[in-house]
Every structure is written in C-alpha cells, then in structure tokens.
Scaffold this motif. Structure first.
Motif, PDB file in Angstrom:
ATOM      1  N   MET A 146      42.992  41.095  40.578  1.00 32.12           N
ATOM      2  CA  MET A 146      43.235  40.247  41.730  1.00 32.12           C
ATOM      3  C   MET A 146      44.600  40.604  42.318  1.00 32.12           C
ATOM      4  O   MET A 146      45.553  40.804  41.586  1.00 32.12           O
ATOM      5  CB  MET A 146      43.236  38.781  41.316  1.00 32.12           C
ATOM      6  CG  MET A 146      41.926  38.283  40.742  1.00 32.12           C
ATOM      7  SD  MET A 146      40.785  37.676  41.971  1.00 32.12           S
ATOM      8  CE  MET A 146      41.347  36.024  42.170  1.00 32.12           C
ATOM      9  N   ALA A 147      44.650  40.647  43.615  1.00 33.61           N
ATOM     10  CA  ALA A 147      45.894  40.942  44.330  1.00 33.61           C
ATOM     11  C   ALA A 147      46.268  39.740  45.188  1.00 33.61           C
ATOM     12  O   ALA A 147      45.419  38.937  45.569  1.00 33.61           O
ATOM     13  CB  ALA A 147      45.725  42.177  45.205  1.00 33.61           C
ATOM     14  N   LYS A 148      47.548  39.649  45.496  1.00 35.33           N
ATOM     15  CA  LYS A 148      48.033  38.599  46.391  1.00 35.33           C
ATOM     16  C   LYS A 148      48.143  39.177  47.798  1.00 35.33           C
ATOM     17  O   LYS A 148      48.588  40.310  47.982  1.00 35.33           O
ATOM     18  CB  LYS A 148      49.376  38.066  45.911  1.00 35.33           C
ATOM     19  CG  LYS A 148      49.261  37.277  44.617  1.00 35.33           C
ATOM     20  CD  LYS A 148      50.623  36.743  44.193  1.00 35.33           C
ATOM     21  CE  LYS A 148      50.523  35.953  42.908  1.00 35.33           C
ATOM     22  NZ  LYS A 148      50.395  36.765  41.729  1.00 35.33           N
ATOM     23  N   TYR A 149      47.730  38.376  48.779  1.00 35.57           N
ATOM     24  CA  TYR A 149      47.749  38.791  50.178  1.00 35.57           C
ATOM     25  C   TYR A 149      48.536  37.778  50.993  1.00 35.57           C
ATOM     26  O   TYR A 149      48.392  36.563  50.806  1.00 35.57           O
ATOM     27  CB  TYR A 149      46.323  38.884  50.738  1.00 35.57           C
ATOM     28  CG  TYR A 149      45.538  40.008  50.122  1.00 35.57           C
ATOM     29  CD1 TYR A 149      45.506  41.267  50.719  1.00 35.57           C
ATOM     30  CD2 TYR A 149      44.834  39.826  48.936  1.00 35.57           C
ATOM     31  CE1 TYR A 149      44.788  42.304  50.148  1.00 35.57           C
ATOM     32  CE2 TYR A 149      44.115  40.861  48.363  1.00 35.57           C
ATOM     33  CZ  TYR A 149      44.097  42.095  48.968  1.00 35.57           C
ATOM     34  OH  TYR A 149      43.392  43.125  48.394  1.00 35.57           O
ATOM     35  N   LEU A 150      49.342  38.297  51.904  1.00 35.44           N
ATOM     36  CA  LEU A 150      50.068  37.480  52.863  1.00 35.44           C
ATOM     37  C   LEU A 150      49.264  37.487  54.157  1.00 35.44           C
ATOM     38  O   LEU A 150      48.999  38.554  54.726  1.00 35.44           O
ATOM     39  CB  LEU A 150      51.463  38.062  53.105  1.00 35.44           C
ATOM     40  CG  LEU A 150      52.259  37.448  54.246  1.00 35.44           C
ATOM     41  CD1 LEU A 150      52.602  35.992  53.941  1.00 35.44           C
ATOM     42  CD2 LEU A 150      53.522  38.253  54.484  1.00 35.44           C
TER      43      LEU A 150
ATOM     44  N   LEU B  59      47.343  34.119  49.398  1.00 37.98           N
ATOM     45  CA  LEU B  59      46.130  33.895  48.615  1.00 37.98           C
ATOM     46  C   LEU B  59      46.002  34.989  47.569  1.00 37.98           C
ATOM     47  O   LEU B  59      46.400  36.136  47.808  1.00 37.98           O
ATOM     48  CB  LEU B  59      44.901  33.915  49.523  1.00 37.98           C
ATOM     49  CG  LEU B  59      44.862  32.919  50.681  1.00 37.98           C
ATOM     50  CD1 LEU B  59      43.588  33.109  51.505  1.00 37.98           C
ATOM     51  CD2 LEU B  59      44.974  31.492  50.178  1.00 37.98           C
ATOM     52  N   GLU B  60      45.446  34.649  46.430  1.00 36.87           N
ATOM     53  CA  GLU B  60      45.163  35.645  45.391  1.00 36.87           C
ATOM     54  C   GLU B  60      43.665  35.897  45.416  1.00 36.87           C
ATOM     55  O   GLU B  60      42.874  34.989  45.147  1.00 36.87           O
ATOM     56  CB  GLU B  60      45.603  35.141  44.023  1.00 36.87           C
ATOM     57  CG  GLU B  60      45.532  36.215  42.966  1.00 36.87           C
ATOM     58  CD  GLU B  60      46.331  35.857  41.728  1.00 36.87           C
ATOM     59  OE1 GLU B  60      46.744  36.786  41.029  1.00 36.87           O
ATOM     60  OE2 GLU B  60      46.544  34.663  41.464  1.00 36.87           O
ATOM     61  N   LEU B  61      43.296  37.145  45.747  1.00 34.61           N
ATOM     62  CA  LEU B  61      41.909  37.462  46.038  1.00 34.61           C
ATOM     63  C   LEU B  61      41.456  38.736  45.331  1.00 34.61           C
ATOM     64  O   LEU B  61      42.279  39.591  45.001  1.00 34.61           O
ATOM     65  CB  LEU B  61      41.742  37.630  47.556  1.00 34.61           C
ATOM     66  CG  LEU B  61      42.091  36.376  48.371  1.00 34.61           C
ATOM     67  CD1 LEU B  61      42.309  36.718  49.828  1.00 34.61           C
ATOM     68  CD2 LEU B  61      41.009  35.329  48.200  1.00 34.61           C
ATOM     69  N   PRO B  62      40.146  38.890  45.152  1.00 36.18           N
ATOM     70  CA  PRO B  62      39.631  40.052  44.435  1.00 36.18           C
ATOM     71  C   PRO B  62      39.629  41.347  45.245  1.00 36.18           C
ATOM     72  O   PRO B  62      39.523  42.419  44.665  1.00 36.18           O
ATOM     73  CB  PRO B  62      38.205  39.644  44.078  1.00 36.18           C
ATOM     74  CG  PRO B  62      37.823  38.652  45.118  1.00 36.18           C
ATOM     75  CD  PRO B  62      39.098  37.922  45.458  1.00 36.18           C
ATOM     76  N   SER B  63      39.729  41.253  46.583  1.00 35.41           N
ATOM     77  CA  SER B  63      39.631  42.471  47.386  1.00 35.41           C
ATOM     78  C   SER B  63      40.251  42.275  48.762  1.00 35.41           C
ATOM     79  O   SER B  63      40.437  41.147  49.230  1.00 35.41           O
ATOM     80  CB  SER B  63      38.157  42.868  47.576  1.00 35.41           C
ATOM     81  OG  SER B  63      37.504  41.903  48.388  1.00 35.41           O
TER      82      SER B  63
ATOM     83  N   TYR C 107      51.750  45.187  43.323  1.00 38.54           N
ATOM     84  CA  TYR C 107      51.571  44.597  41.994  1.00 38.54           C
ATOM     85  C   TYR C 107      52.905  44.573  41.258  1.00 38.54           C
ATOM     86  O   TYR C 107      53.634  45.567  41.234  1.00 38.54           O
ATOM     87  CB  TYR C 107      50.541  45.382  41.191  1.00 38.54           C
ATOM     88  CG  TYR C 107      50.409  44.867  39.766  1.00 38.54           C
ATOM     89  CD1 TYR C 107      49.783  43.662  39.521  1.00 38.54           C
ATOM     90  CD2 TYR C 107      50.949  45.561  38.706  1.00 38.54           C
ATOM     91  CE1 TYR C 107      49.684  43.153  38.241  1.00 38.54           C
ATOM     92  CE2 TYR C 107      50.850  45.083  37.415  1.00 38.54           C
ATOM     93  CZ  TYR C 107      50.217  43.877  37.182  1.00 38.54           C
ATOM     94  OH  TYR C 107      50.130  43.386  35.908  1.00 38.54           O
ATOM     95  N   ASP C 108      53.213  43.449  40.674  1.00 34.09           N
ATOM     96  CA  ASP C 108      54.415  43.299  39.848  1.00 34.09           C
ATOM     97  C   ASP C 108      54.005  42.513  38.616  1.00 34.09           C
ATOM     98  O   ASP C 108      53.661  41.327  38.729  1.00 34.09           O
ATOM     99  CB  ASP C 108      55.512  42.553  40.621  1.00 34.09           C
ATOM    100  CG  ASP C 108      56.773  42.356  39.818  1.00 34.09           C
ATOM    101  OD1 ASP C 108      56.803  42.689  38.603  1.00 34.09           O
ATOM    102  OD2 ASP C 108      57.745  41.855  40.393  1.00 34.09           O
TER     103      ASP C 108
END
Length: 113
Positions: free
Chosen positions: A1-5, A79-83, A109-110
């Motif tokens: 999962m990645a975070k998106y602005l 939001l933290e989303l799968p794609s 990613y951190d």
C-alpha cells in the motif's frame, strides 16, 4: 500500500457562495466514505490567512518560504491505497465533491513512516 496526496490549490475552487454549504457536505461525505473504507490518513485545508515562516536549525524564524517557491494553499487529502488506479478513482470522487480537478502525487516509500 502506498500513500497518495490528493490536492487542489485554493484558487481552483470557484464555487458560488450559495452553493458552498453543499460542497462542504459532499466533500465531507467523500471523506467519511474514505474513513469507512479504511484508506483515510489525513486531510484538511491550509489556513491561507496565516503567513508561512521558515525555521532554521538554530531556531531562527523568518517570514515567507523558499525563494522561487509558491506558497501552498487549498485542500489536501492523504489516502493509503493499493494502487495508483485506486488513487485516481478517489481523486475523481473528491473532484466531483469539491467541483474542481485534483492533483495526485504518490509519497515515496519510507519504512519509518
């Protein structure tokens, strides 16, 4: 999962005063949907009436921001989303609610965050 602005500058939101409460209601509904889906991390708007300051390592405070950099304003949702595709879908929902296009950026990613 990645975070998106997912964000927009304040001047992009051109809503007649009599429609503003509806925009608030619909945008809050999208945020509530994101919370219920378990993808909401953080959101809010920059207080445009509070001037930015720079703070140096020694604690010195100066008015303004980096030279050549515009002052960020407007609304932000993380939001933290799968794609990326999921981020674009959520951005579209926010765009409808806020009545303006949304910019989508992915955080690097951190492992510490």
């Amino acid at each position: 999962m990645a975070k998106y602005l997912i964000s927009f500058p304040g001047e992009a939101m051109q809503v007649p005063e009599e429609e503003f409460e509806e925009v608030v209601r619909t945008s809050h509904a999208v945020i509530e949907e994101a919370k219920e889906a378990g993808v909401y991390v953080f959101g809010g708007g920059i207080a445009e009436d509070v001037a930015p300051v720079m703070v140096a390592g020694d604690g010195t405070v100066t008015e303004g921001t980096y030279p050549g950099h515009t002052v960020p304003n407007g609304g932000y949702t993380i939001l933290e989303l799968p794609s990326r595709e999921a981020a674009l879908e959520w951005a579209a929902k926010i765009a409808v609610a806020c009545r303006c296009a949304q910019e989508v950026r992915q955080f690097q990613y951190d492992p510490a965050s």
